[in-house]
Structures are given as C-alpha cells and as structure tokens.
Scaffold this motif. Structure first.
Motif, PDB file in Angstrom:
ATOM      1  N   MET A 113       0.848  -1.177   0.000  1.00 15.76           N
ATOM      2  CA  MET A 113       0.000   0.000   0.000  1.00 15.76           C
ATOM      3  C   MET A 113       0.893   1.239   0.000  1.00 15.76           C
ATOM      4  SD  MET A 113      -3.023   1.248   2.638  1.00 15.76           S
ATOM      5  CE  MET A 113      -4.018  -0.224   2.321  1.00 15.76           C
ATOM      6  N   THR A 157      -5.243   4.025   0.790  1.00 17.74           N
ATOM      7  CA  THR A 157      -6.029   3.364  -0.244  1.00 17.74           C
ATOM      8  C   THR A 157      -6.378   4.303  -1.397  1.00 17.74           C
ATOM      9  OG1 THR A 157      -8.064   3.823   1.009  1.00 17.74           O
ATOM     10  CG2 THR A 157      -7.021   1.676   1.340  1.00 17.74           C
ATOM     11  N   TYR A 197      -2.449   0.087  -4.289  1.00 18.67           N
ATOM     12  CA  TYR A 197      -2.282  -0.959  -3.280  1.00 18.67           C
ATOM     13  C   TYR A 197      -2.834  -2.264  -3.828  1.00 18.67           C
ATOM     14  CZ  TYR A 197      -7.255  -0.514  -1.756  1.00 18.67           C
ATOM     15  OH  TYR A 197      -8.630  -0.495  -1.687  1.00 18.67           O
ATOM     16  N   ARG A 198      -2.487  -3.379  -3.167  1.00 21.86           N
ATOM     17  CA  ARG A 198      -2.897  -4.733  -3.555  1.00 21.86           C
ATOM     18  C   ARG A 198      -1.973  -5.318  -4.621  1.00 21.86           C
ATOM     19  NH1 ARG A 198      -8.934  -2.384  -4.236  1.00 21.86           N
ATOM     20  NH2 ARG A 198      -7.691  -0.892  -5.403  1.00 21.86           N
ATOM     21  N   TYR A 208      -7.302  -9.996  -6.504  1.00 23.46           N
ATOM     22  CA  TYR A 208      -6.201  -9.266  -5.890  1.00 23.46           C
ATOM     23  C   TYR A 208      -6.182  -9.554  -4.396  1.00 23.46           C
ATOM     24  CZ  TYR A 208      -7.739  -6.566  -9.980  1.00 23.46           C
ATOM     25  OH  TYR A 208      -8.183  -6.185 -11.223  1.00 23.46           O
ATOM     26  N   LEU A 248      -4.500  -8.107  -0.542  1.00 21.82           N
ATOM     27  CA  LEU A 248      -3.741  -7.214   0.333  1.00 21.82           C
ATOM     28  C   LEU A 248      -3.271  -8.050   1.515  1.00 21.82           C
ATOM     29  CD1 LEU A 248      -2.945  -4.217   0.908  1.00 21.82           C
ATOM     30  CD2 LEU A 248      -5.054  -4.059   2.248  1.00 21.82           C
ATOM     31  N   ARG A 306      -0.968  -8.775   5.300  1.00 20.47           N
ATOM     32  CA  ARG A 306      -0.607  -8.219   6.597  1.00 20.47           C
ATOM     33  C   ARG A 306       0.392  -9.153   7.289  1.00 20.47           C
ATOM     34  NH1 ARG A 306      -2.567 -10.544  11.220  1.00 20.47           N
ATOM     35  NH2 ARG A 306      -1.986  -8.667  12.361  1.00 20.47           N
TER      36      ARG A 306
END
Length: 351
Positions: free
Chosen positions: A104, A108, A112-113, A343, A345, A347
């Motif tokens: 990211m 957003t 990002y992604r 896609y 994202l 963590r």
C-alpha cells in the motif's frame, strides 16, 4: 544477507536493477504519498536490487493494531526482496507498529494490492500490475492475506441488448447530469465532499485533503468522457447537493497519449493491444460508485450502475468493467458477471 540502505530523501530512491517492465517511481507520486522512510538493497553501480517505502504516521486503523504500511515495493530478485521486507517490518516495529499491511503506497487513495489471479485479459486502466512473483515475496517474508478484491465484467453488450431502466432516479427532487469539463476543478471539489462522506466507513480508509484529492484526479480531464460520468443531484433550497456519482473512464491508460494518468499502479506497464494497433477502445471501467450515506438503501446505487451502463452502450462501448471491488463490498452486488482478476492485500503481525 544483502546490505540495506535507509534513505530519508525521497528523491534519492535508486531505480530498480531489473527488466524494463519493473516499477518506477515519479517525483510527483513520491510527493503525494509522502513515505516516512525508503529502504534500498544496493545493486550494481547506482542501481538497486530491491526497494520499498514504509509509513508509520497517519496510517489507517485496523482492529486494535498500530498499523505500519509497506509500499513502493519492487525487487529484481527474491532474496533481495525478502531482505528489504524484513528490514521494513523491523523498522516499523521499532516505531511502535504492531502490524504491517502491504502493498500500500501510503493510503487506499494510492496504488495498493497485488494481482494474485491474473486470468488472460491484458491490464486495464487504473489496475495495479506487478511481476507475478511479488505476492510470493510477501508470503515468504511472513505476510498473510488480509483482504481480497475482484474485478469483473459489469456489463457486456455483445448481444445487442440495451439496458432498460427508469428514466429518472428513485429520489424525490433528484436529477442526473453529465460532468462539466469546463468546471472540472469545481466538480472535483464537490466530488471530494461526496466520496469523503460515502467512503468514511470503508476498510482501511483515511481522509484525503481536498487539494490532494483534486491534484490526484486532475489527470483524468484529458481522457474522461463527460457523458460517462453521471452526477446525481438533489434539489435543496435554492441550490443542489451532490448525492451520488458513477465515474467511468475509457480503458486507454496503456496508450501513449494517456500515460500521465497517476491514479493506478503503473508498475510493469504494458500497452494494450487495442492502443498499440490504433483500434477504437471498446471497454470502459467503472472506477467509482458512491451514494451519500443519508440516502443508502433506496436503490440509488443500482440505478446509477444501470444508468451508466446504458450511457456506455450509447457511447459505443462493448463492455464495462467493475474495477477493484472488495469481496464484501455492496457495490459488487450491483450487477457483475465474469470475474476477470483477483487481488490480495497482505498483513504481518509485528507484536
């Protein structure tokens, strides 16, 4: 372990030592996204083998974590990529972060992604696009999926069918109009107020100042078709308030004339076959659908979606892509067909 250099001067980021398709960073993007630190794995000469940026100030809220962000990621080799990600996570932990989220680029509002299921369609306008090995680099560095997104065919007019919808929106004293290009700055300022209210509860949302929003969207003026941006207004006293928008753009980012657009990730850029061959662009991308939260649940989102589909067909487009929808987002239920891309994202826990 490769050596890693910390850079606090945004203009000092070295370019990736890799193929021509590797990502680049422009001074404008760096200024808008304002990283707190840049990390580079040196390569040959003045090049670098891997890089990323990190943010720990003014980051989005996520559960009870203090969030750090990892973005601007690029790597010519996996080992260098893992090294720079490890250092990024260590530095974020030193700054008090308990979780890292990436990729990211600061928020957003910016790229990002990662694409994690590519399908067989070329990249489209505004789409994040990176080498297919990058998600594996993040996984190898201890990152796990946090959220998933999809892009799908929202409408396909190949069968000649014309969408049939009510002429007027289901809103008392409501009317719809086209974007006014001769007042583009003013229109963007009004849009900022609407999307700020509409997106406030979105996953990982952070507010964006009006001036930054206008600057971010200004490149659209050169490519947007006013008839394909539908603004829903409601009479209010002697004036009107903007209560909804369906913002659609032609899929022309890959053409040479529109490469300045800065609203999507522009890493690993490739030209679309249509643009290269000089063919007419037959696809439009619905990038933003928003309704004021005061009017949610009245069918305005569905009406705007069908209305902008109708406009797209009238303008000669063959299909409309619904872009980059969170799997749990209500907009994904407003008419969609074949899924084109997925896609992810990621963590990583830092506590």
């Amino acid at each position: 372990m490769p050596s890693i250099t910390s850079l606090t001067d945004p203009t000092a980021i070295a370019e990736l030592d890799g193929p021509p398709s590797a990502s680049t960073l422009t001074p404008g993007a760096i200024a808008r996204q304002a990283p707190d630190l840049h990390l580079v794995v040196p390569g040959e000469g003045e090049k670098c083998a891997a890089r990323c940026s990190v943010w720990w100030r003014e980051t989005p809220a996520y559960q009870d974590h203090t969030v750090g962000l990892v973005g601007h990621y690029a790597a010519a080799e996996a080992n260098a990529g893992r090294a720079v990600l490890e250092r990024a996570c260590r530095r974020l932990a030193e700054e008090g972060c308990t979780g890292a989220i990436g990729p990211m680029d600061g928020a957003t509002w910016h790229p990002y992604r990662f694409v994690t299921e590519r399908g067989d369609r070329p990249p489209f306008v505004l789409e994040p696009w990176h080498p297919p090995t990058y998600p594996g680099h993040f996984r190898d560095a201890g990152f796990e999926p946090l959220a998933r997104y999809v892009s799908s065919v929202g409408a396909d007019f190949g069968d000649g069918h014309t969408p049939s919808i009510a002429d007027s929106p289901p809103l008392e004293d409501g009317h719809v109009r086209s974007l006014a290009l001769d007042r583009f700055g003013e229109e963007l300022r009004r849009l900022h107020g609407l999307v700020t209210a509409s997106f406030a509860d979105n996953f990982l949302y952070t507010p964006l100042p009006e001036a930054d929003f206008v600057a971010l969207h200004r490149p659209y003026r050169s490519v947007v078709e006013p008839e394909c941006v539908r603004l829903l207004e409601q009479q209010q006293g002697d004036g009107t308030r903007l209560v909804g928008v369906a913002f659609m753009v032609p899929d022309v980012l890959r053409s040479k004339t529109t490469s300045s657009l800065s609203l999507g990730a522009q890493s690993e850029t490739t030209s679309s076959p249509q643009a290269e061959c000089g063919e007419a662009v037959d696809t439009a991308v619905l990038k933003t659908l928003a309704v004021h939260p005061d009017l949610m649940g009245q069918g305005l989102g569905r009406w705007l979606t069908e209305h902008v589909h109708q406009r797209a067909q009238m303008r000669g487009y063959r299909r409309v892509i619904h872009a980059l929808m969170h799997e749990d987002n209500v907009s994904r239920r407003l008419g969609h067909g074949e899924i084109l891309r997925r896609y992810t994202l990621f963590r990583r826990d830092l506590s």
